[in-house]
Scaffold this motif. Sequence first.
Motif, PDB file in Angstrom:
ATOM      1  N   LEU A 113       0.834  -1.204   0.000  1.00  0.00           N
ATOM      2  CA  LEU A 113       0.000   0.000   0.000  1.00  0.00           C
ATOM      3  C   LEU A 113       0.869   1.253   0.000  1.00  0.00           C
ATOM      4  N   GLU A 114       1.951   1.226   0.746  1.00  0.00           N
ATOM      5  CA  GLU A 114       2.880   2.353   0.807  1.00  0.00           C
ATOM      6  C   GLU A 114       3.560   2.563  -0.546  1.00  0.00           C
ATOM      7  N   ILE A 115       3.913   1.483  -1.216  1.00  0.00           N
ATOM      8  CA  ILE A 115       4.590   1.575  -2.514  1.00  0.00           C
ATOM      9  C   ILE A 115       3.656   2.143  -3.575  1.00  0.00           C
ATOM     10  N   PHE A 116       2.425   1.637  -3.642  1.00  0.00           N
ATOM     11  CA  PHE A 116       1.497   2.052  -4.691  1.00  0.00           C
ATOM     12  C   PHE A 116       0.903   3.432  -4.464  1.00  0.00           C
ATOM     13  N   LEU A 117       0.599   3.778  -3.227  1.00  0.00           N
ATOM     14  CA  LEU A 117      -0.051   5.061  -2.949  1.00  0.00           C
ATOM     15  C   LEU A 117       0.927   6.170  -2.577  1.00  0.00           C
ATOM     16  N   GLY A 118       2.151   5.809  -2.211  1.00  0.00           N
ATOM     17  CA  GLY A 118       3.116   6.805  -1.783  1.00  0.00           C
ATOM     18  C   GLY A 118       2.776   7.400  -0.430  1.00  0.00           C
ATOM     19  N   PHE A 119       1.941   6.704   0.313  1.00  0.00           N
ATOM     20  CA  PHE A 119       1.477   7.153   1.622  1.00  0.00           C
ATOM     21  C   PHE A 119       2.337   6.494   2.686  1.00  0.00           C
ATOM     22  N   GLU A 120       3.100   7.288   3.398  1.00  0.00           N
ATOM     23  CA  GLU A 120       4.061   6.776   4.384  1.00  0.00           C
ATOM     24  C   GLU A 120       3.347   6.151   5.583  1.00  0.00           C
ATOM     25  N   SER A 121       3.716   4.940   5.940  1.00  0.00           N
ATOM     26  CA  SER A 121       3.161   4.284   7.128  1.00  0.00           C
ATOM     27  C   SER A 121       4.288   4.074   8.140  1.00  0.00           C
TER      28      SER A 121
ATOM     29  N   GLU B 212       8.292   1.672  14.331  1.00  0.00           N
ATOM     30  CA  GLU B 212       8.276   3.127  14.478  1.00  0.00           C
ATOM     31  C   GLU B 212       6.911   3.551  15.013  1.00  0.00           C
ATOM     32  N   ASP B 213       6.915   4.525  15.901  1.00  0.00           N
ATOM     33  CA  ASP B 213       5.673   5.024  16.490  1.00  0.00           C
ATOM     34  C   ASP B 213       5.588   6.531  16.252  1.00  0.00           C
ATOM     35  N   THR B 214       4.952   6.923  15.137  1.00  0.00           N
ATOM     36  CA  THR B 214       4.717   8.329  14.829  1.00  0.00           C
ATOM     37  C   THR B 214       3.307   8.466  14.266  1.00  0.00           C
ATOM     38  N   ASP B 215       2.779   9.688  14.297  1.00  0.00           N
ATOM     39  CA  ASP B 215       1.434   9.867  13.747  1.00  0.00           C
ATOM     40  C   ASP B 215       1.505  10.119  12.240  1.00  0.00           C
ATOM     41  N   CYS B 216       0.382   9.953  11.586  1.00  0.00           N
ATOM     42  CA  CYS B 216       0.275  10.038  10.127  1.00  0.00           C
ATOM     43  C   CYS B 216       0.727  11.400   9.604  1.00  0.00           C
ATOM     44  N   CYS B 217       0.312  12.466  10.225  1.00  0.00           N
ATOM     45  CA  CYS B 217       0.647  13.815   9.776  1.00  0.00           C
ATOM     46  C   CYS B 217       2.157  14.045   9.837  1.00  0.00           C
TER      47      CYS B 217
ATOM     48  N   CYS C 104       6.766  15.779   7.475  1.00  0.00           N
ATOM     49  CA  CYS C 104       8.174  16.050   7.832  1.00  0.00           C
ATOM     50  C   CYS C 104       9.163  15.182   7.084  1.00  0.00           C
ATOM     51  N   GLY C 105       8.712  14.095   6.487  1.00  0.00           N
ATOM     52  CA  GLY C 105       9.590  13.226   5.710  1.00  0.00           C
ATOM     53  C   GLY C 105      10.715  12.631   6.550  1.00  0.00           C
ATOM     54  N   PRO C 106      11.921  12.509   5.977  1.00  0.00           N
ATOM     55  CA  PRO C 106      13.019  11.873   6.698  1.00  0.00           C
ATOM     56  C   PRO C 106      13.549  12.680   7.883  1.00  0.00           C
ATOM     57  N   SER C 107      13.158  13.944   8.002  1.00  0.00           N
ATOM     58  CA  SER C 107      13.606  14.762   9.139  1.00  0.00           C
ATOM     59  C   SER C 107      12.668  14.651  10.336  1.00  0.00           C
ATOM     60  N   ARG C 108      11.670  13.805  10.239  1.00  0.00           N
ATOM     61  CA  ARG C 108      10.634  13.731  11.267  1.00  0.00           C
ATOM     62  C   ARG C 108      11.166  13.216  12.608  1.00  0.00           C
TER      63      ARG C 108
END
Length: 90
Positions: free
Chosen positions: A14-22, A41-46, A51-55
């Motif tokens: 799902l992450e690969i096809f939609l580009g939606f980071e999980s 990893e424990d972070t929220d969706c937003c 923030c990408g890789p700097s999150r």
Amino acid sequence: QIDQILIHQQTELLEIFLGFESNNKYEIKNTLGQRIYFAVEDTDCCTRNCCGPSRPFTIRVMDNLGREVITLQRPLRCSSCCFPCCLQEV
């Protein structure tokens, strides 16, 4: 006794096809390829998607019985070398 570990990130279709980071998940293996730990990893969706890789993140490392053995935390920091007092740290 462990002299080397290999860390493999698990990918989700799902992450690969939609580009939606999980939340990232990792298998931590010994040199024989046996899983010795599992990390999540424990972070929220937003935060993940804005923030990408700097999150900032929290990663919980668990043994094969699901017991937490270590927690890694990275706060939100500037990623510019112009501010050396605010660089990334875990």
